[in-house]
Design an enzyme around this catalytic site. Structure first.
Site, PDB file in Angstrom:
ATOM      1  N   LYS A  68     -71.165  19.017  41.225  1.00  0.00           N
ATOM      2  CA  LYS A  68     -69.706  19.141  41.119  1.00  0.00           C
ATOM      3  C   LYS A  68     -69.090  17.762  41.251  1.00  0.00           C
ATOM      4  O   LYS A  68     -69.669  16.841  41.841  1.00  0.00           O
ATOM      5  CB  LYS A  68     -69.154  20.083  42.197  1.00  0.00           C
ATOM      6  CG  LYS A  68     -69.391  19.632  43.644  1.00  0.00           C
ATOM      7  CD  LYS A  68     -68.377  18.646  44.192  1.00  0.00           C
ATOM      8  CE  LYS A  68     -68.662  18.268  45.627  1.00  0.00           C
ATOM      9  NZ  LYS A  68     -67.780  17.157  46.100  1.00  0.00           N
ATOM     10  N   ASP A 126     -68.956  23.610  50.590  1.00  0.00           N
ATOM     11  CA  ASP A 126     -68.938  23.482  49.126  1.00  0.00           C
ATOM     12  C   ASP A 126     -69.793  24.531  48.426  1.00  0.00           C
ATOM     13  O   ASP A 126     -69.749  24.646  47.194  1.00  0.00           O
ATOM     14  CB  ASP A 126     -69.420  22.088  48.708  1.00  0.00           C
ATOM     15  CG  ASP A 126     -68.378  21.006  48.952  1.00  0.00           C
ATOM     16  OD1 ASP A 126     -67.188  21.351  49.104  1.00  0.00           O
ATOM     17  OD2 ASP A 126     -68.762  19.821  48.992  1.00  0.00           O
TER      18      ASP A 126
END
Length: 287
Positions: free
Chosen positions: A11, A141
């Site tokens: 990401k 996350d």
């Protein structure tokens, strides 16, 4: 089926602001996060050993006797615990391509891949919401890395809502040899007295809107010289937008054309930096 392979996508934080600190020590964030095609490959195999074991192509990643420190291990343990599966036994094999201490969610993406893969392997048919609840027990996350795409992530990462998809582009990710400690980066943020916040609401999916949305607050506290050098190269190569991802030390540049992206890639590699070209993805971990 006793084994499955899942890509664990990295990401980037298109924007990132730290909005506060909770009493339990967790920081609250406001971030537009984006899945990208750079990925690790995670293979999980069920067995009757009664153990969770991990191996990895990157020897700096906790494995063997230290495997319990690995987010992938923690994800498997959390999955077993939350689903009540008692007949445990899993081997996790990670082919590593995402650099560590880079702000790219390498560990979190591996954990997400394990959770998604185990859901398929064991036929538990949990929803994305249930998978994210397991993921949050492992790392802030991990829920985003499970659902992926382009999302506005708030709270400690558990408050995930849709954001406008990023326009088609080429993404150059570069990183120097040194990483940045997440803990130390947050300690530096805590020492700041900021009155103005970044504004992720100005992001509308276009590359041009990202500069207006404010960038990454962690760039205010990093003293990593590689970060500024990689950003400089991206700017000179014509990136429409460039910023550090997460708490660093990776930097990405967004390009409308492949030729400029390839020029940047070549210059970064000539200087000895890790560098890869990837593209935005509309999804996260999936078998």
């Amino acid at each position: 089926m006793n084994s499955i392979t899942v890509p664990a996508y990295a990401k980037i934080n298109l924007t990132l602001d730290v909005t506060g600190k909770r009493s339990d020590g967790y920081h609250t964030l406001d971030s537009v996060m984006q899945s990208v095609s750079l990925c690790d490959t995670v293979e999980i195999s069920a067995n009757n050993s009664g153990l969770i074991t991990v191996d990895c192509t990157d020897k700096s990643v906790p494995c063997g006797e230290t495997a319990e420190r690995n987010i992938a291990y923690k994800a498997a343990a959390a999955f077993y615990r939350c689903t009540g599966i008692s007949d445990i036994g899993l081997h996790i094999s990670i082919e590593k391509h995402i650099p560590s201490e880079a702000g790219l969610g390498g560990g979190s993406s591996d954990g997400a891949a394990v959770i998604v893969g185990m859901n398929k392997l064991y036929g538990t048919n949990l929803s994305d919401k249930q998978l994210c609840e397991i993921g949050l027990k492992v790392g802030a996350d991990v829920p985003f890395c499970i659902v992926g795409g382009t999302k506005l992530c708030c709270g400690i990462g558990e408050d995930i809502s849709p954001a406008p998809p990023l326009e088609d582009c080429f993404i150059v990710i570069g990183k120097g040899s040194s990483g940045i400690s997440t803990r130390e980066a947050y300690e530096k943020i805590d020492s700041l007295n900021l009155s103005e916040r970044l504004n992720s609401g100005l992001y509308d999916g276009s590359l041009s809107s990202l500069s207006k949305a404010g960038g990454n607050i962690f760039e205010m506290v990093t003293d990593n010289s590689d970060v500024s050098e990689i950003k400089r190269i991206n700017t000179e190569c014509g990136a429409a937008y460039s910023a550090m991802s997460g708490s660093g030390s990776a930097v990405f540049g967004l390009y409308r054309g492949l030729a400029d992206a390839e020029k940047c890639l070549s210059l970064l590699r000539e200087k000895g930096f890790f560098a890869e070209i990837c593209t935005p993805l509309p999804y996260g971990a999936k078998p």
